[in-house]
Scaffold this motif. Structure first.
Motif, mmCIF file in Angstrom:
data_model
loop_
_atom_site.group_PDB
_atom_site.id
_atom_site.type_symbol
_atom_site.label_atom_id
_atom_site.label_comp_id
_atom_site.label_asym_id
_atom_site.label_seq_id
_atom_site.Cartn_x
_atom_site.Cartn_y
_atom_site.Cartn_z
ATOM 1 N N ASP A 112 1.248 -1.405 0.279
ATOM 2 C CA ASP A 112 0.468 -0.075 -0.124
ATOM 3 C C ASP A 112 1.100 1.172 -0.304
ATOM 4 O O ASP A 112 1.406 1.379 0.723
ATOM 5 N N VAL A 113 0.281 2.326 -1.291
ATOM 6 C CA VAL A 113 1.516 3.279 -1.137
ATOM 7 C C VAL A 113 0.431 4.747 -0.966
ATOM 8 O O VAL A 113 -0.295 4.588 -2.212
ATOM 9 N N SER A 114 1.285 5.929 -0.753
ATOM 10 C CA SER A 114 0.735 7.181 -1.302
ATOM 11 C C SER A 114 1.753 8.049 -1.307
ATOM 12 O O SER A 114 2.896 7.930 -1.048
ATOM 13 N N LEU A 115 1.577 8.274 -2.320
ATOM 14 C CA LEU A 115 2.649 8.950 -3.223
ATOM 15 C C LEU A 115 1.704 10.936 -2.877
ATOM 16 O O LEU A 115 0.855 11.306 -3.147
ATOM 17 N N VAL A 116 1.968 11.889 -2.509
ATOM 18 C CA VAL A 116 1.412 13.224 -2.053
ATOM 19 C C VAL A 116 2.574 14.115 -2.574
ATOM 20 O O VAL A 116 4.210 14.162 -2.360
ATOM 21 N N ASP A 117 2.511 15.286 -3.232
ATOM 22 C CA ASP A 117 3.316 15.944 -3.936
ATOM 23 C C ASP A 117 5.044 15.701 -4.805
ATOM 24 O O ASP A 117 5.791 15.880 -3.894
ATOM 25 N N VAL A 118 4.663 14.559 -5.689
ATOM 26 C CA VAL A 118 5.682 13.469 -6.415
ATOM 27 C C VAL A 118 5.604 13.850 -8.137
ATOM 28 O O VAL A 118 5.359 14.295 -8.301
ATOM 29 N N THR A 119 7.058 13.409 -8.534
ATOM 30 C CA THR A 119 7.245 13.723 -9.286
ATOM 31 C C THR A 119 7.987 12.373 -9.700
ATOM 32 O O THR A 119 8.742 12.246 -9.053
ATOM 33 N N THR A 120 7.718 11.637 -11.014
ATOM 34 C CA THR A 120 8.756 10.795 -10.912
ATOM 35 C C THR A 120 8.659 10.719 -13.017
ATOM 36 O O THR A 120 7.869 11.173 -13.565
ATOM 37 N N ASP A 121 9.755 10.495 -13.075
ATOM 38 C CA ASP A 121 10.337 10.144 -14.742
ATOM 39 C C ASP A 121 10.402 8.158 -15.060
ATOM 40 O O ASP A 121 10.614 8.231 -16.596
ATOM 41 N N LYS A 122 9.688 8.016 -14.440
ATOM 42 C CA LYS A 122 8.840 6.255 -14.981
ATOM 43 C C LYS A 122 7.937 5.743 -14.375
ATOM 44 O O LYS A 122 7.393 6.776 -13.646
ATOM 45 N N ALA A 123 7.519 5.396 -15.010
ATOM 46 C CA ALA A 123 5.988 4.811 -15.167
ATOM 47 C C ALA A 123 6.125 3.696 -13.722
ATOM 48 O O ALA A 123 7.039 3.721 -13.269
ATOM 49 N N ILE A 124 4.493 3.723 -12.943
ATOM 50 C CA ILE A 124 4.110 3.196 -12.188
ATOM 51 C C ILE A 124 3.486 2.234 -12.223
ATOM 52 O O ILE A 124 2.970 1.352 -12.657
ATOM 53 N N ALA A 125 3.745 1.065 -11.129
ATOM 54 C CA ALA A 125 3.444 -0.380 -11.483
ATOM 55 C C ALA A 125 2.139 -0.200 -9.925
ATOM 56 O O ALA A 125 3.236 -0.810 -9.180
ATOM 57 N N LEU A 126 1.618 -0.207 -10.150
ATOM 58 C CA LEU A 126 0.662 -0.593 -8.478
ATOM 59 C C LEU A 126 0.214 -2.123 -8.277
ATOM 60 O O LEU A 126 -0.816 -2.817 -9.033
ATOM 61 N N LYS A 127 0.480 -2.814 -7.068
ATOM 62 C CA LYS A 127 0.252 -4.244 -6.560
ATOM 63 C C LYS A 127 -1.451 -4.280 -5.146
ATOM 64 O O LYS A 127 -1.586 -5.228 -5.231
ATOM 65 N N ALA A 128 -1.417 -3.323 -5.180
ATOM 66 C CA ALA A 128 -1.700 -2.827 -4.212
ATOM 67 C C ALA A 128 -2.254 -2.045 -3.591
ATOM 68 O O ALA A 128 -2.701 -0.702 -4.978
ATOM 69 N N GLY A 129 -3.242 -1.403 -3.051
ATOM 70 C CA GLY A 129 -4.414 -0.126 -2.857
ATOM 71 C C GLY A 129 -2.680 1.429 -3.369
ATOM 72 O O GLY A 129 -1.967 0.996 -2.995
ATOM 73 N N ALA A 130 -3.609 2.330 -3.396
ATOM 74 C CA ALA A 130 -2.149 3.786 -3.578
ATOM 75 C C ALA A 130 -3.647 4.813 -3.998
ATOM 76 O O ALA A 130 -4.697 4.775 -4.095
ATOM 77 N N THR A 131 -2.982 5.700 -3.120
ATOM 78 C CA THR A 131 -3.431 6.902 -3.745
ATOM 79 C C THR A 131 -2.210 8.071 -3.988
ATOM 80 O O THR A 131 -0.952 8.197 -3.229
#
Length: 259
Positions: A112-131
């Protein structure tokens, strides 16, 4: 903000590794420098310890590079304990074995992951809950990359104030819910909430669903004017799972089977 007590101020990758793998209930880290953290297949190199409940990383605008050690399935994970990972105000990227297919190229979050005020130059894969809140994803990978790849295991994924900009990727794409590599027992219906989000893509619809379990999707103030393949229907049901199209519900938008 989140305040669970003692904050560990970190100024090196070595100090970060020590802090993020501590065996305490709530880990809170303040970054003073850019750091690199090795990630490995499955639950190896997991963050936290046996009694960890939350891990909060205040990036203070610094870069966290997840160095992928293996040629397959390098996961950013909190292991078997299922601790929630919170990353605030940081730039995320990866290095090492990060080429080829999505399960190698992406930042793979297996917790489970929460990302707030984040930039990324890579795609994201989500295997669980996410905000994701106030997040920008812009990946210039060679081709055919989805900004977000969701493995449908019954979780909820919520986006708010997100910019998906895949225009520098040849045939860059938006979000895909795809049950690839999941056993029948693992599959579940995803709930996807997308609010105040912009899609800039070169191929496919903003959101593509390939799942025999369907998906429940709610859209509010979603901008698909730069989703090149379809600026009318934000959701496509992958032609390979068209028999399950009725299991995909869309509130606040329309869906079609992939043309």
């Amino acid at each position: 903000g989140i305040n669970y007590g003692t904050t560990e101020k970190v100024s090196s990758s070595e100090a970060f590794e020590e802090a993020v793998t501590a065996n305490k209930e709530h880990i809170v880290i303040d970054l003073n420098e850019d750091v690199t953290y090795d990630v490995a297949p499955w639950n190896n190199n997991a963050m936290g310890g046996t009694k960890t409940d939350t891990i909060t990383i205040n990036g203070n605008g610094h870069t966290i590079t997840f160095n992928q050690l293996d040629s397959d399935w390098d996961n950013i994970t909190t292991g078997e304990t299922g601790a929630k990972l919170n990353i605030i105000n940081a730039h995320l990227t990866n290095s090492g074995h990060n080429d080829s297919a999505w399960n190698r190229h992406d930042l793979n979050f297996a917790c489970d992951v929460s990302l707030v005020d984040v930039t990324t130059d890579k795609a994201i894969a989500l295997k669980a809950g996410a905000t994701l809140k106030n997040v920008t994803i812009s990946d210039a990978n060679t081709s055919d990359t989805y900004a977000i790849w969701i493995r449908p295991k019954g979780q909820t994924v919520s986006l708010e104030d997100v910019v998906i900009d895949m225009l520098d990727c040849s045939d860059g794409r938006g979000i895909k819910i795809d049950e690839e590599y999941l056993s029948e027992e693992e599959k579940g219906k995803v709930t996807l909430n997308v609010t105040d989000t912009v899609f800039k893509t070169e191929e496919k619809s903003a959101i593509l669903v390939k799942s025999t379990k369907g998906a429940d999707i709610t859209l509010k103030n979603v901008d698909i004017t730069e989703a090149a393949a379809d600026t009318t229907n934000p959701v496509w049901v992958d032609e390979a799972s068209s028999a399950y199209a009725d299991l995909v519900t869309v509130t606040g938008g329309t869906k079609i089977v992939e043309p």
